[in-house]
Design a protein around this motif. Structure first.
Motif, mmCIF file in Angstrom:
data_model
loop_
_atom_site.group_PDB
_atom_site.id
_atom_site.type_symbol
_atom_site.label_atom_id
_atom_site.label_comp_id
_atom_site.label_asym_id
_atom_site.label_seq_id
_atom_site.Cartn_x
_atom_site.Cartn_y
_atom_site.Cartn_z
ATOM 1 N N MET A 1 35.538 43.851 51.368
ATOM 2 C CA MET A 1 35.483 42.418 51.095
ATOM 3 C C MET A 1 36.906 41.882 50.975
ATOM 4 S SD MET A 1 33.619 40.403 47.963
ATOM 5 C CE MET A 1 34.671 41.217 46.759
ATOM 6 N N LYS A 2 37.233 40.903 51.754
ATOM 7 C CA LYS A 2 38.564 40.339 51.734
ATOM 8 C C LYS A 2 38.716 39.345 50.597
ATOM 9 C CE LYS A 2 39.284 40.917 56.712
ATOM 10 N NZ LYS A 2 39.613 40.237 57.961
ATOM 11 N N VAL A 3 39.951 39.310 50.063
ATOM 12 C CA VAL A 3 40.227 38.386 48.965
ATOM 13 C C VAL A 3 40.124 36.947 49.435
ATOM 14 C CG1 VAL A 3 41.948 37.707 47.255
ATOM 15 C CG2 VAL A 3 41.707 40.117 47.896
ATOM 16 N N SER A 4 40.425 36.707 50.719
ATOM 17 C CA SER A 4 40.387 35.335 51.230
ATOM 18 C C SER A 4 38.990 34.745 51.132
ATOM 19 C CB SER A 4 40.859 35.306 52.682
ATOM 20 O OG SER A 4 40.031 36.125 53.493
ATOM 21 N N TYR A 5 37.959 35.570 51.333
ATOM 22 C CA TYR A 5 36.588 35.075 51.218
ATOM 23 C C TYR A 5 36.306 34.608 49.793
ATOM 24 C CZ TYR A 5 35.445 36.972 55.820
ATOM 25 O OH TYR A 5 35.391 37.212 57.158
ATOM 26 N N VAL A 6 36.759 35.406 48.840
ATOM 27 C CA VAL A 6 36.526 35.051 47.438
ATOM 28 C C VAL A 6 37.221 33.742 47.089
ATOM 29 C CG1 VAL A 6 36.807 35.801 45.051
ATOM 30 C CG2 VAL A 6 36.261 37.479 46.835
ATOM 31 N N LEU A 7 38.436 33.567 47.615
ATOM 32 C CA LEU A 7 39.170 32.348 47.335
ATOM 33 C C LEU A 7 38.501 31.123 47.947
ATOM 34 C CD1 LEU A 7 42.848 33.615 47.799
ATOM 35 C CD2 LEU A 7 41.608 33.234 45.667
ATOM 36 N N VAL A 8 37.953 31.300 49.145
ATOM 37 C CA VAL A 8 37.308 30.165 49.821
ATOM 38 C C VAL A 8 36.039 29.751 49.089
ATOM 39 C CG1 VAL A 8 36.145 29.438 51.931
ATOM 40 C CG2 VAL A 8 38.298 30.692 52.070
ATOM 41 N N ARG A 10 35.144 30.550 45.894
ATOM 42 C CA ARG A 10 35.231 30.865 44.475
ATOM 43 C C ARG A 10 34.422 29.894 43.626
ATOM 44 N NH1 ARG A 10 39.812 28.390 46.133
ATOM 45 N NH2 ARG A 10 40.670 26.661 44.897
ATOM 46 N N ARG A 11 34.413 28.620 43.969
ATOM 47 C CA ARG A 11 33.672 27.649 43.162
ATOM 48 C C ARG A 11 32.167 27.902 43.258
ATOM 49 N NH1 ARG A 11 36.803 23.422 41.387
ATOM 50 N NH2 ARG A 11 38.860 23.205 42.351
ATOM 51 N N LEU A 12 31.697 28.133 44.470
ATOM 52 C CA LEU A 12 30.266 28.406 44.638
ATOM 53 C C LEU A 12 29.876 29.688 43.923
ATOM 54 C CD1 LEU A 12 27.559 27.665 45.957
ATOM 55 C CD2 LEU A 12 28.297 28.917 47.993
ATOM 56 N N LEU A 13 30.720 30.709 44.013
ATOM 57 C CA LEU A 13 30.418 31.979 43.346
ATOM 58 C C LEU A 13 30.402 31.808 41.832
ATOM 59 C CD1 LEU A 13 32.583 34.423 45.506
ATOM 60 C CD2 LEU A 13 30.107 34.135 45.558
ATOM 61 N N LEU A 14 31.346 31.047 41.301
ATOM 62 C CA LEU A 14 31.373 30.817 39.856
ATOM 63 C C LEU A 14 30.104 30.126 39.378
ATOM 64 C CD1 LEU A 14 35.084 29.732 39.224
ATOM 65 C CD2 LEU A 14 33.924 31.713 38.234
ATOM 66 N N VAL A 15 29.634 29.140 40.145
ATOM 67 C CA VAL A 15 28.417 28.422 39.758
ATOM 68 C C VAL A 15 27.214 29.359 39.761
ATOM 69 C CG1 VAL A 15 26.809 26.610 40.448
ATOM 70 C CG2 VAL A 15 29.262 26.173 40.509
ATOM 71 N N VAL A 16 27.059 30.124 40.841
ATOM 72 C CA VAL A 16 25.898 31.010 40.972
ATOM 73 C C VAL A 16 25.928 32.120 39.926
ATOM 74 C CG1 VAL A 16 24.716 32.631 42.499
ATOM 75 C CG2 VAL A 16 25.633 30.495 43.426
ATOM 76 N N MET A 45 31.359 26.909 30.469
ATOM 77 C CA MET A 45 31.969 27.743 31.501
ATOM 78 C C MET A 45 32.440 26.906 32.688
ATOM 79 S SD MET A 45 32.197 30.890 30.632
ATOM 80 C CE MET A 45 32.513 31.572 32.248
ATOM 81 N N PHE A 46 31.641 25.917 33.093
ATOM 82 C CA PHE A 46 32.038 25.061 34.199
ATOM 83 C C PHE A 46 33.257 24.213 33.837
ATOM 84 C CE2 PHE A 46 27.587 24.869 36.351
ATOM 85 C CZ PHE A 46 27.715 26.217 36.667
ATOM 86 N N TRP A 47 33.337 23.818 32.558
ATOM 87 C CA TRP A 47 34.513 23.058 32.122
ATOM 88 C C TRP A 47 35.770 23.940 32.112
ATOM 89 C CZ3 TRP A 47 31.837 19.931 27.684
ATOM 90 C CH2 TRP A 47 31.506 18.645 28.156
ATOM 91 N N LEU A 48 35.626 25.172 31.639
ATOM 92 C CA LEU A 48 36.778 26.064 31.545
ATOM 93 C C LEU A 48 37.275 26.486 32.924
ATOM 94 C CD1 LEU A 48 35.695 28.354 28.552
ATOM 95 C CD2 LEU A 48 37.456 26.586 28.533
ATOM 96 N N THR A 49 36.343 26.794 33.818
ATOM 97 C CA THR A 49 36.719 27.279 35.148
ATOM 98 C C THR A 49 36.900 26.163 36.166
ATOM 99 O OG1 THR A 49 34.374 27.555 35.739
ATOM 100 C CG2 THR A 49 35.505 29.449 34.745
ATOM 101 N N GLU A 50 36.429 24.954 35.821
ATOM 102 C CA GLU A 50 36.455 23.815 36.753
ATOM 103 C C GLU A 50 35.770 24.168 38.067
ATOM 104 O OE1 GLU A 50 40.127 21.807 37.301
ATOM 105 O OE2 GLU A 50 40.670 21.852 35.177
#
Length: 542
Positions: A1-8, A10-16, A45-50
């Motif tokens: 898994m490439k780090v670039s995918y996580v960066l792209v 990241r917001r969707l992953l944090l929400v899920v 969590m959404f406030w802290l991570t934006e």
């Protein structure tokens, strides 16, 4: 898994992941306090991570409290503002997306192209498309969007008619092959936009051209305006008024169509809270017939007032049409072609638009039970504003671009492999709850195997976790025979099995994903595409 995918992503992953990680709290405890704590932790969590914009995150209690039965939507909304303001926010999100991606222009042009270019039917097409858009957008934005299209069409009709009349004048004077010079006066200034000059034939005087130009100058100087004839002026008046009136008439059909409807609904529901008779569906059923009748009568009245009502011309069977009708059709066609093929963003907006409308209509239609009956223990908690807010939040979650990337060589790459595996595992786990395990795997193996080959991934990488997840039928009594047997003894309810089974399903998928990357990958060398698997490039097309 490439780090670039996580960066792209990241917001969707944090929400899920935040929603799933905290989900056991309300499921295991099952109390209102736990459900309220779940909402609080998610918002924190959404406030802290934006993961979402701060202002959007602040609206989550307005969605989650009614769904958990903690507080009615009206009480939650009162902490922000009135209930209909939440409804308006969701509608504004929809309207903004429609206007940003030009979906409104595509809808308007398509409806006008459908009715044809006959002047009377063209006017009705503009009125219908404007009224439809005004059901969901504000009257002002609808009129501002449609009027440039109408103005372009009207000017093209006027120019085409002038060209035809000039050509006919030249033809009847016997000078069809000679030069024609046309002078037009627009707003008191002479222009020579259409000018063709040839050397005069010896002994010939182009009297027709001089007379025609003189008549135009006298007509324009006498009226002091930019219209060639009175009929052109009447046509422009007709089109302008049809847009203004239809944008207002369309707003009658929905509660969100105009502010007066919203104010009435809010005042009525506050004064008579026990009357649950005014909602989106009931209002539409009540007002739609009246709006249709008013729209048709207005069309007939405006058509008769400015251009007359010629039934023979309206229903003529001439397929070719006049020159100005062809010119009008060409302008509309060119405007539609400028939009290009429908884009991913337009499709997403259209789908969310349809979802919002369907949820509004089906919440409490009146003649049949709606989806609000699923929350019968909390009557009146979920309102139209809950639906609008849900769809409005989706506009902030769904990416504006496809979840694909292009390599430096110009080739398209697919989703990350781990995400494909996770999606397929969750899909298999969901499908096996309502279908037998053998039927599920038999149906999906012929789909997943070619998928792995197409993206050049070891087929075992996708097939192994999907096969294991097919056995995770823990959610419903009908999911597999063991569930049905223990359920038949009467100690369990469906809710008991859903609560317990959901946790086991999540744990099972998580363990399979962990095992896949920890010991299955080195065991089967899954990172390498095997020689025994076919290659798409080597296959021959039939």
């Amino acid at each position: 898994m490439k780090v670039s995918y996580v960066l792209v992503y990241r917001r969707l992953l944090l929400v899920v992941f935040t929603l799933l990680f905290l989900l056991p709290l309300p499921i295991i405890l099952g109390t209102k306090e736990a459900e309220c704590a779940y909402t609080l932790f998610v918002v924190a969590m959404f406030w802290l991570t934006e993961a979402l914009p701060l202002s959007v995150t602040a609206l989550l209690p307005g969605l989650m409290f009614p769904l958990f039965g903690i507080m009615p939507s009206k009480e939650v909304a009162s902490a922000y503002f009135k209930d209909f303001h939440l409804l308006l926010i969701g509608v504004i999100c929809l309207a903004t997306s429609i206007e940003k991606w030009n979906l409104h222009k595509r809808i308007a042009l398509r409806m006008v192209m459908t009715v044809g270019v006959n002047p009377a039917w063209l006017t009705l097409g503009f009125m219908s498309s404007t009224a439809f858009l005004s059901m969901w957008l504000s009257n002002t934005s609808t009129a501002a969007m449609v009027m440039p299209i109408v103005e372009a069409v009207a000017q093209q009709i006027i120019n085409a008619e002038a060209e035809v009349e000039a050509t006919q004048m030249t033809y009847f004077s016997g000078s069809t092959n000679l030069g024609l010079e046309t002078d037009e006066s627009v707003n008191g200034h002479e222009t020579n936009e259409r000018k063709e000059k040839t050397k005069p034939v010896a002994g010939y005087r182009n009297e027709a051209g001089k007379i025609s130009g003189k008549m135009e100058l006298e007509k324009n100087s006498g009226t002091g305006n930019k219209y060639r004839t009175k009929k052109d002026h009447m046509m422009c008046k007709l089109m302008c008024l049809c847009i203004a009136y239809s944008s207002t008439i369309g707003g009658l059909t929905t509660i969100t169509g105009t502010s007066t409807n919203l104010i009435f609904a809010e005042h009525f529901n506050m004064r008579y809270p026990d009357c649950h008779c005014i909602n989106f569906g009931s209002w539409f059923i009540m007002s739609f017939p009246a709006a249709i009748i008013i729209l048709l009568l207005s069309w007939i009245w405006l058509q008769w007032l400015f251009l007359g009502f010629n039934f023979k011309e309206m229903f003529q069977c001439d397929k070719t049409g006049t020159a100005k009708q062809k010119a009008c059709a060409e302008v509309i066609k060119q405007e539609y072609q400028k939009l290009g093929p429908i884009r991913y963003q337009e499709i997403v907006t259209l789908v969310l638009f349809i979802v919002m409308a369907v949820l509004w209509f089906s919440r409490d239609p009146g003649f049949v039970p709606g989806w609000s009956a699923l929350f019968s223990q909390y009557p009146g908690f979920a309102t139209d504003s809950t639906v609008a807010l849900l769809v409005g939040l989706l506009f902030f979650l769904i990416p504006a671009k496809r979840l694909t990337k292009t390599t430096p060589t110009g080739e398209t790459g697919s989703l990350p492999v781990w995400l494909i595996i996770l999606i397929s595992s969750l899909f298999v786990t969901s499908l096996t709850e309502v279908a037998s395990n053998p039927a599920t795997i038999t149906l999906l193996l012929p789909i997943l195997a070619p998928l792995a080959e197409a993206i050049h991934v070891n087929p075992l990488y996708i097939l192994l976790p999907s096969t294991l997840c097919t056995s995770f039928a823990f959610l419903l009594p009908v999911a597999n025979p063991p569930n049905a047997i223990v359920f038949s003894y009467g100690h369990l309810t469906v809710i008991d099995m859903v609560k317990a089974g959901l946790g086991v399903n999540v744990l099972g998928v998580a363990v399979v994903m962990l095992g896949l990357f920890v010991w299955m990958v080195p065991m089967f060398d899954l990172h390498t595409y095997p020689s025994w698997a076919p290659t798409i490039a080597n296959e021959t097309l039939p």
